[in-house]
Scaffold this active site. Structure first.
Site, short mmCIF file in Angstrom:
data_model
loop_
_atom_site.label_atom_id
_atom_site.label_comp_id
_atom_site.label_asym_id
_atom_site.label_seq_id
_atom_site.Cartn_x
_atom_site.Cartn_y
_atom_site.Cartn_z
N SER A 184 0.85 -1.19 0.00
CA SER A 184 0.00 0.00 0.00
C SER A 184 0.89 1.23 0.00
O SER A 184 2.03 1.19 0.49
CB SER A 184 -0.89 0.03 1.24
OG SER A 184 -1.54 1.28 1.39
N TYR A 206 -1.80 -1.12 10.36
CA TYR A 206 -1.84 -1.43 8.93
C TYR A 206 -0.61 -0.86 8.21
O TYR A 206 0.03 -1.55 7.41
CB TYR A 206 -3.12 -0.85 8.34
CG TYR A 206 -3.28 -1.05 6.85
CD1 TYR A 206 -3.72 -2.26 6.34
CD2 TYR A 206 -3.01 -0.01 5.95
CE1 TYR A 206 -3.88 -2.45 4.97
CE2 TYR A 206 -3.16 -0.19 4.58
CZ TYR A 206 -3.60 -1.41 4.10
OH TYR A 206 -3.75 -1.58 2.75
#
Length: 257
Positions: free
Chosen positions: A148, A161
């Site tokens: 990401s 995350y």
């Protein structure tokens, strides 16, 4: 299936194929000629529909289920994919993961692990299991982790995350170094904001901010991520390993001052 046959003859495992990005990756792999194993944890019906579309278009597909937060499940899923491929597994896409929100100050160790185990530890376990298959076959194979842009651009409430995705990028570089001599390439793809059903209604302000910030003026599509994964699994990327390929419509290029 339509496509140029870039992955003809390949056997690919896509984890988290019941989600939007995973479905996009699985469909693009099938369109390029790969036999695709679609992994899911709970979205069996959705993954099954994608598999049916692939078969109806003349491709090969299998659905396998399991919670990749468990090491033995990772090994089982990879083993089932290789068995279905007559002992071969040429491509693995580690896409499965979760993205809950939680303030860092109040985060518990259990909440931390609830993200790190499925988002990072599963990548380690699935890659290790797949490499055991790939290193013994002619041509080796490719592994692609879905990371990401939050691996380098942190967002509030996403500390667990962001940390997991940053570690995924470094895992790929380390794995590329150690598995390269066996013909196994390992890379990451770091998407920006990808469209999913209901996103504009659930987060209208965020979508508008993204569209203003992106030089391309739009959200990403699952197929955009799928296209890059196809490239990395294909012979076109035979000399690409240990690389993080950002797919964000140019948002990361935008100045912050």
């Amino acid at each position: 299936m339509t496509g140029r046959g870039l992955l003809e003859g390949q056997v690919a495992l896509v984890t988290g194929a019941g989600g939007g990005i995973g479905r996009g990756i699985a469909m693009r792999f099938a369109q390029e000629g790969a036999a695709v194993v679609l992994h899911c944890r709970t979205a069996v019906e959705v993954a099954g529909k994608v598999a049916s579309r692939i078969r109806e278009s003349g491709g090969r597909a299998l659905v396998v289920r399991g919670d990749l937060a468990e090491e033995d499940v990772c090994r089982r899923v990879v083993g089932e994919a290789a068995d279905w491929g007559d002992g071969r597994l040429t491509a693995l896409v580690n896409n499965a993961g979760v993205q809950p929100t939680q303030e860092l100050a109040g985060m518990t160790v259990a909440q931390w692990r609830a993200v790190v185990d499925p988002d990072l530890t599963s990548v380690f376990a699935c890659t290790q299991a797949a490499a055991e298959v790939m290193r013994g076959q002619e041509g080796g194979g490719s592994v692609t982790h879905i990371a990401s842009i939050e691996a380098t651009h942190p967002a509030p409430l996403h500390a667990h995350y962001c940390a997991a995705k940053a570690a995924v990028v470094m895992h790929a570089r380390s794995a590329a170094l150690e598995y390269g001599p066996f013909g196994i390439r390992v890379n990451t793809v770091s998407p920006g904001l990808i469209h999913r059903d209901g996103l504009e209604e659930a987060w209208p302000e965020g979508v508008r901010r993204w569209e203003r910030a992106a030089p391309t003026g739009r959200l990403g599509r699952p197929e955009d991520v799928g296209d890059v994964c196809v490239f990395l699994a294909s012979g076109l990327a035979s000399w690409v390993t240990g690389h993080d390929l950002v797919v964000d419509g140019g948002v990361s290029a935008r100045p912050t001052w």
